[in-house]
Design a protein around this motif. Structure first.
Motif: not given
Ligand code: KIV
Length: 295
Positions: A53, A72, A75, A168, A212, A233, A243
């Motif tokens: 991220t 990424l 959020d 996701h 996840e 994850i 990730v």
């Molecule tokens: O928002 C995020 O960082 C995510 C990751 C945990 C995949 O969705």
């Protein structure tokens, strides 16, 4: 084994994903950004890849130079950057601003912008409007949204409209009020649902799917079943990509981090120690010195 796959097995992976990562790692210059086509090709070659991220330009530029091929703008910025307790309050304006900063800080990585809670649940048209903002205003190369079967219509319209989608499934933090933060896919019915969700997002046209907090064996089964890459994850070693949230991975997050996180640095201690040293220097009159002064 076909001739093609035998040949692929013998040769080291030479695709853009690996080449870009290597060049970046060794200080070279790659000439273009990673695209979703590179991601698709990596799965065909059986090549694993990392995703982190990022929420700001400077951190993103460090990861870009280190050769992280996909970033990424999650959020998770809600908890890790903006000081909210969950991801639920994060807005489109916030995601657009953070995504634009990450795009500006990078030149090689594929940037995936997260659609926040409330920006796509109304239906495909709302999803298209929100995703279009992230593509046009922030410049992301793809968007991510949560949900399997329940989000397949949104994914279909985005993909038809030319916007690559990372799905996701498993634990979907935007649904924390309904599902909590529990391992997903345990038990026969839950495992079947996860497989249905995975197939639904693939059929809808997603180019990759985050899994996840699901049992490792189930994540590996999903990975074998799908032709699109899985990004794990807390989903074990059997996924195509991994990730981590960068503040967890580098030890900046305060308090407890999930068991699945490997901490590669202790930034919280490094930054805290530096801040204390600065404060002591100022109070003790040892900063600034002559060398830090202009005349
Ligand atoms: O928002 C995020 O960082 C995510 C990751 C945990 C995949 O969705």
């Amino acid at each position: 084994m076909t001739q093609l796959s035998a040949a692929r097995k013998q040769q080291p992976a030479e695709g853009a994903l690996k080449a870009t990562a290597d060049k970046a790692l060794y200080g070279g210059k790659s000439t273009r950004r990673i695209t979703v086509r590179d991601i698709t090709a990596a799965k065909e070659r059986g090549e694993k890849w990392p995703m982190l991220t990022a929420y700001d330009a400077m951190t993103a530029s460090v990861f870009d130079e280190a050769g992280i091929p996909v970033m990424l703008v999650g959020d998770s910025a809600g908890n890790c950057h903006l000081g909210y307790e969950t991801t639920v309050p994060v807005t489109m304006d916030e995601m657009t601003m953070l995504s634009a900063a990450v795009v500006r800080g990078t030149s090689r990585a594929l940037i995936v912008g997260d659609l926040p809670f409330g920006s796509y649940q109304e239906g495909p048209v709302q999803a298209l409007r929100s995703a279009t903002r992230l593509v046009k205003e922030a410049g992301v190369g793809a968007v991510k949204l949560e949900g399997g079967e329940r989000s397949h219509r949104q994914i279909e319209l985005l993909v038809e409209s030319g916007i690559p989608v990372m799905a996701h499934i498993g634990l979907t933090p935007q649904s924390v009020n309904a599902m909590g933060y529990r391992v997903q896919g345990r038990g026969e019915e839950a495992a079947h649902q996860l497989l249905r969700d995975a197939k639904a997002v693939q059929d809808a046209g997603a180019f990759a799917v985050v899994l996840e907090l699901v049992p490792a064996e189930l994540a590996a089964e999903v990975t074998r079943t799908l032709h699109i890459p899985t990004v794990g994850i807390g989903a074990g070693a059997g996924t195509d990509a991994q990730v981590l949230v960068w503040t967890d991975m580098l030890g900046l997050t305060g308090g407890r981090v999930p068991k699945f996180v490997k901490q590669y640095a202790d930034l919280r201690r490094v930054m805290g120690d530096a801040a204390k040293a600065f404060a002591e220097d100022v109070v003790g009159g040892t900063f600034p010195l002559e060398e830090h002064s202009v005349h």
